[in-house]
Design an enzyme around this catalytic site. Structure first.
Site, PDB file in Angstrom:
ATOM      1  N   SER A  49      10.381  63.490 -35.193  1.00 19.99           N
ATOM      2  CA  SER A  49      10.802  62.201 -35.692  1.00 19.99           C
ATOM      3  C   SER A  49      12.093  61.613 -35.330  1.00 19.99           C
ATOM      4  CB  SER A  49      10.714  62.092 -37.313  1.00 19.99           C
ATOM      5  OG  SER A  49      10.859  60.685 -37.771  1.00 19.99           O
TER       6      SER A  49
ATOM      7  N   ASP B   6      16.243  60.723 -21.413  1.00 25.54           N
ATOM      8  CA  ASP B   6      15.773  59.664 -20.536  1.00 25.54           C
ATOM      9  C   ASP B   6      16.940  58.855 -19.953  1.00 25.54           C
ATOM     10  OD1 ASP B   6      13.206  60.387 -21.035  1.00 25.54           O
ATOM     11  OD2 ASP B   6      12.700  58.338 -21.914  1.00 25.54           O
TER      12      ASP B   6
ATOM     13  N   LYS C 210       6.150  63.840 -33.689  1.00 26.54           N
ATOM     14  CA  LYS C 210       6.016  62.772 -34.686  1.00 26.54           C
ATOM     15  C   LYS C 210       6.703  61.488 -34.193  1.00 26.54           C
ATOM     16  CE  LYS C 210       6.598  60.998 -39.123  1.00 26.54           C
ATOM     17  NZ  LYS C 210       7.463  59.820 -39.449  1.00 26.54           N
TER      18      LYS C 210
END
Length: 372
Positions: A298, A309, A323
């Site tokens: 999460s 990224d 998740k």
């Protein structure tokens, strides 16, 4: 109540629930609400027969609660209805203090699964591990129980004892564990220091993202900077997540202003809320490694994915939990002290990856089991 009056009352409730329809409803809307009406009619017919013909009196409150729990459980493991007690526990979770065992649980194969035990809590001292299934609580099977029921049974008064049955992959037989509950105060930063001269280490391992997380992380790194570090390791292993707002604020500490952190996409995939870094980074010059594993979930995955990224950090460890869904809390104050936690969106990393049920991966050279 006669069945005719019961059905009439039930029909009135249904009309009240779905009455605010658009004046110019599209054909799709008409089909949607037609399906809803059909479903309510079926439910009302079954409920009416139960009320009139079941061999003994029924607890209407319990039946409706079971119906709500069953509806939400059929959607996903994270959508939940909270009564007054459940809502109190939810607020405790986000504030960072409660009485219990010190574990974060989810659902897997219809049983509660330990996502991560919190360090230095009764659960961690009892040797519970991420991935352990809790197959029994006080001798009662936990198969198909909802998360709120599980949490209610695990929590209790400080110094009271709960008996749970554990199933672990690779271990032939289940076993029982007696654990004494404690008041759990969760700090997001479990430890900080230098692992070697100049290399800082901030552990969020087996903690969670609660209301003060970003400030705790910032304070820890400021102290390390004063101590002369020139690079940093951020440990998110075993961190099950928490508040989305705190995940974006932690990522904010390291990313350039305007850098994308996460996009949140609801049912209409053409619309996405993109959260970006809001300020110049406090620690943008520190080379950064982030540790993750199968217990990182999460909010922890949001931070790790954003830093990866944006080429801001190297991820080291093993695949994360996966998740990637967002839950919204709907206040049901008109029903008393109650709330609905509903999965309303999925989140995506800046490169467009969905983590939900897919996990974050690390580069081949960094795929390893980091010693605990």
């Amino acid at each position: 109540m006669p069945l005719s009056r019961f059905i009439a009352s039930f029909a009135c409730a249904v009309v009240t629930l779905i009455a605010p329809l658009p004046v110019q409803a599209s054909n799709a809307d008409k089909d949607l609400y037609g399906d809803i009406n059909d479903s309510w009619e079926r439910f009302g017919a079954v409920y009416g027969r139960v009320v009139e013909h079941y061999y003994q009196d029924v607890d209407h409150e319990q039946i409706m609660r079971s119906a709500i729990d069953g509806l939400l459980r059929d959607l996903d493991p994270y959508s939940q209805f909270f009564d007054a007690e459940g809502l109190r526990q939810l607020l405790q979770d986000t504030s960072g203090q409660f009485a219990g065992l010190g574990i974060t649980v989810g659902l897997k194969d219809h049983y509660p699964v330990i996502i991560a035990p919190i360090e230095n809590t009764p659960a961690s001292r009892a040797g519970l591990l991420p991935g352990d299934l809790i197959v029994g609580i006080e001798g009662r099977d936990t198969f198909d129980l909802g998360l709120e029921q599980i949490v209610n049974r695990l929590r209790g008064e400080p110094e009271s004892t709960v008996h749970i049955t554990i199933s672990r992959r690779g271990v032939e037989n289940d076993w029982d564990v007696a654990i004494t509950r404690e008041l759990i105060t969760i700090r997001s930063v479990a430890a900080s220091g230098q692992v070697s001269p100049g290399v800082g280490y901030v552990s969020m391992r087996q903690t969670r993202f609660s209301e003060e997380t970003s400030e705790e992380v910032a304070q820890a790194i400021r102290q390390l900077r004063e101590d002369g570090i020139h690079s940093l390791i951020l440990d998110l292993r075993g961190n099950p997540g928490g508040l989305l707002s705190q995940a974006t604020e932690v990522a904010d500490l390291f990313l350039e202003k305007g850098a994308p952190i996460v996009s949140v996409r609801e049912r209409d995939h053409d619309r996405a809320e993109i959260k970006i870094s809001q300020r110049s980074p406090l620690f943008g010059d520190l080379p950064l490694i982030v540790l993750i594993d199968g217990g990182s979930a999460s909010a922890a995955e949001i931070v790790a994915g954003a830093l990866q990224d944006n080429d801001r950090a190297l991820l080291v460890g093993t695949r994360s939990f996966g998740k990637g869904s967002v839950q919204t809390i709907f206040d049901l104050r008109d029903l008393g002290q109650a709330a609905l936690k509903l999965t309303t969106a999925l989140y995506y990393t800046p490169s467009g990856r969905s983590i939900h049920r897919q996990s974050l991966t690390v580069s081949p050279g960094a795929l390893l089991q980091v010693p605990a």
